[in-house]
Scaffold this motif. Structure first.
Motif, PDB file in Angstrom:
ATOM      1  N   MET A 120       0.836  -1.172   0.000  1.00 46.94           N
ATOM      2  CA  MET A 120       0.000   0.000   0.000  1.00 46.94           C
ATOM      3  C   MET A 120       0.886   1.241   0.000  1.00 46.94           C
ATOM      4  O   MET A 120       1.846   1.332   0.747  1.00 46.94           O
ATOM      5  CB  MET A 120      -0.896   0.009   1.237  1.00 46.94           C
ATOM      6  CG  MET A 120      -1.720   1.258   1.336  1.00 46.94           C
ATOM      7  SD  MET A 120      -2.614   1.445   2.871  1.00 46.94           S
ATOM      8  CE  MET A 120      -1.337   2.012   3.947  1.00 46.94           C
ATOM      9  N   ASN A 121       0.541   2.177  -0.855  1.00 46.17           N
ATOM     10  CA  ASN A 121       1.241   3.456  -0.883  1.00 46.17           C
ATOM     11  C   ASN A 121       0.609   4.387   0.136  1.00 46.17           C
ATOM     12  O   ASN A 121      -0.595   4.581   0.140  1.00 46.17           O
ATOM     13  CB  ASN A 121       1.143   4.087  -2.271  1.00 46.17           C
ATOM     14  CG  ASN A 121       1.857   3.263  -3.312  1.00 46.17           C
ATOM     15  OD1 ASN A 121       2.828   2.584  -3.007  1.00 46.17           O
ATOM     16  ND2 ASN A 121       1.382   3.298  -4.539  1.00 46.17           N
ATOM     17  N   LEU A 122       1.433   4.970   0.978  1.00 47.83           N
ATOM     18  CA  LEU A 122       0.957   5.894   1.999  1.00 47.83           C
ATOM     19  C   LEU A 122       1.592   7.248   1.759  1.00 47.83           C
ATOM     20  O   LEU A 122       2.816   7.369   1.737  1.00 47.83           O
ATOM     21  CB  LEU A 122       1.315   5.381   3.398  1.00 47.83           C
ATOM     22  CG  LEU A 122       0.949   6.279   4.565  1.00 47.83           C
ATOM     23  CD1 LEU A 122      -0.557   6.506   4.619  1.00 47.83           C
ATOM     24  CD2 LEU A 122       1.444   5.682   5.853  1.00 47.83           C
ATOM     25  N   ASN A 123       0.755   8.266   1.571  1.00 47.27           N
ATOM     26  CA  ASN A 123       1.221   9.620   1.330  1.00 47.27           C
ATOM     27  C   ASN A 123       0.684  10.510   2.440  1.00 47.27           C
ATOM     28  O   ASN A 123      -0.525  10.654   2.582  1.00 47.27           O
ATOM     29  CB  ASN A 123       0.727  10.086  -0.046  1.00 47.27           C
ATOM     30  CG  ASN A 123       1.294  11.425  -0.419  1.00 47.27           C
ATOM     31  OD1 ASN A 123       2.175  11.947   0.250  1.00 47.27           O
ATOM     32  ND2 ASN A 123       0.787  11.976  -1.500  1.00 47.27           N
ATOM     33  N   ILE A 124       1.582  11.099   3.230  1.00 52.00           N
ATOM     34  CA  ILE A 124       1.179  11.964   4.335  1.00 52.00           C
ATOM     35  C   ILE A 124       1.688  13.374   4.043  1.00 52.00           C
ATOM     36  O   ILE A 124       2.893  13.559   3.842  1.00 52.00           O
ATOM     37  CB  ILE A 124       1.744  11.475   5.682  1.00 52.00           C
ATOM     38  CG1 ILE A 124       1.274  10.052   5.967  1.00 52.00           C
ATOM     39  CG2 ILE A 124       1.337  12.403   6.805  1.00 52.00           C
ATOM     40  CD1 ILE A 124       1.895   9.426   7.196  1.00 52.00           C
ATOM     41  N   THR A 125       0.770  14.338   4.022  1.00 57.25           N
ATOM     42  CA  THR A 125       1.154  15.723   3.798  1.00 57.25           C
ATOM     43  C   THR A 125       0.618  16.580   4.928  1.00 57.25           C
ATOM     44  O   THR A 125      -0.374  16.233   5.572  1.00 57.25           O
ATOM     45  CB  THR A 125       0.611  16.261   2.464  1.00 57.25           C
ATOM     46  OG1 THR A 125      -0.804  16.140   2.461  1.00 57.25           O
ATOM     47  CG2 THR A 125       1.178  15.498   1.287  1.00 57.25           C
ATOM     48  N   GLY A 126       1.266  17.704   5.148  1.00 58.96           N
ATOM     49  CA  GLY A 126       0.842  18.617   6.193  1.00 58.96           C
ATOM     50  C   GLY A 126       0.642  20.015   5.633  1.00 58.96           C
ATOM     51  O   GLY A 126       1.470  20.497   4.865  1.00 58.96           O
ATOM     52  N   HIS A 127      -0.453  20.646   5.996  1.00 53.82           N
ATOM     53  CA  HIS A 127      -0.735  22.019   5.619  1.00 53.82           C
ATOM     54  C   HIS A 127      -0.570  22.873   6.870  1.00 53.82           C
ATOM     55  O   HIS A 127      -1.310  22.697   7.844  1.00 53.82           O
ATOM     56  CB  HIS A 127      -2.156  22.160   5.078  1.00 53.82           C
ATOM     57  CG  HIS A 127      -2.324  21.552   3.736  1.00 53.82           C
ATOM     58  ND1 HIS A 127      -2.819  22.240   2.668  1.00 53.82           N
ATOM     59  CD2 HIS A 127      -2.035  20.324   3.259  1.00 53.82           C
ATOM     60  CE1 HIS A 127      -2.850  21.462   1.610  1.00 53.82           C
ATOM     61  NE2 HIS A 127      -2.377  20.278   1.951  1.00 53.82           N
ATOM     62  N   HIS A 128       0.398  23.774   6.837  1.00 48.23           N
ATOM     63  CA  HIS A 128       0.716  24.647   7.963  1.00 48.23           C
ATOM     64  C   HIS A 128       1.181  23.851   9.181  1.00 48.23           C
ATOM     65  O   HIS A 128       1.016  24.289  10.319  1.00 48.23           O
ATOM     66  CB  HIS A 128      -0.473  25.534   8.347  1.00 48.23           C
ATOM     67  CG  HIS A 128      -1.014  26.325   7.217  1.00 48.23           C
ATOM     68  ND1 HIS A 128      -0.315  27.358   6.634  1.00 48.23           N
ATOM     69  CD2 HIS A 128      -2.168  26.223   6.535  1.00 48.23           C
ATOM     70  CE1 HIS A 128      -1.028  27.867   5.650  1.00 48.23           C
ATOM     71  NE2 HIS A 128      -2.158  27.192   5.562  1.00 48.23           N
ATOM     72  N   ILE A 129       1.717  22.680   8.939  1.00 46.78           N
ATOM     73  CA  ILE A 129       2.237  21.839  10.019  1.00 46.78           C
ATOM     74  C   ILE A 129       3.355  20.975   9.448  1.00 46.78           C
ATOM     75  O   ILE A 129       3.306  20.548   8.291  1.00 46.78           O
ATOM     76  CB  ILE A 129       1.123  20.952  10.638  1.00 46.78           C
ATOM     77  CG1 ILE A 129       1.618  20.237  11.879  1.00 46.78           C
ATOM     78  CG2 ILE A 129       0.587  19.969   9.643  1.00 46.78           C
ATOM     79  CD1 ILE A 129       0.528  19.521  12.645  1.00 46.78           C
TER      80      ILE A 129
END
Length: 104
Positions: free
Chosen positions: A1-10
């Protein structure tokens, strides 16, 4: 499984990444046909928000949660995803079971 974690203003720290990965593994125990997932963690004034989109065969499952604490928001979104994945799994298995009965 591909896991993509992004943060906006963090900033996504290794501790947050590990926590999210652990929570999503719990969801994968119920349904292992998840091809990829996209997690967005954001901060809006005093509210922490977690959004997750799971891509499964034939459907995208989306859940989001907002809380004052980011870890609590991640817990809430994991619970929502867990319920949605179990419901989707039951629909798929019931649908396939009905097809087999009609073929007989």
């Amino acid at each position: 499984m591909n896991l993509n974690i992004t943060g906006h203003h963090i900033e996504v720290t290794p501790a947050i990444r590990e926590y999210v990965t652990g929570k999503l593994e719990r969801v994968l125990r119920h349904f292992d046909q998840v091809t990829s997932s996209h997690v967005i963690l954001s901060v809006e004034k005093l509210q922490q928000k977690a959004e997750v989109t799971l891509h499964v065969k034939g459907k995208d499952i989306f859940a989001d949660a907002t809380d004052a604490d980011l870890y609590a928001a991640i817990d809430l979104v994991a619970d929502k995803l867990d319920r949605q994945v179990v419901k989707h799994k039951e629909k798929v298995s019931n649908h396939n079971h009905d097809k087999r009965q009609q073929a007989e």
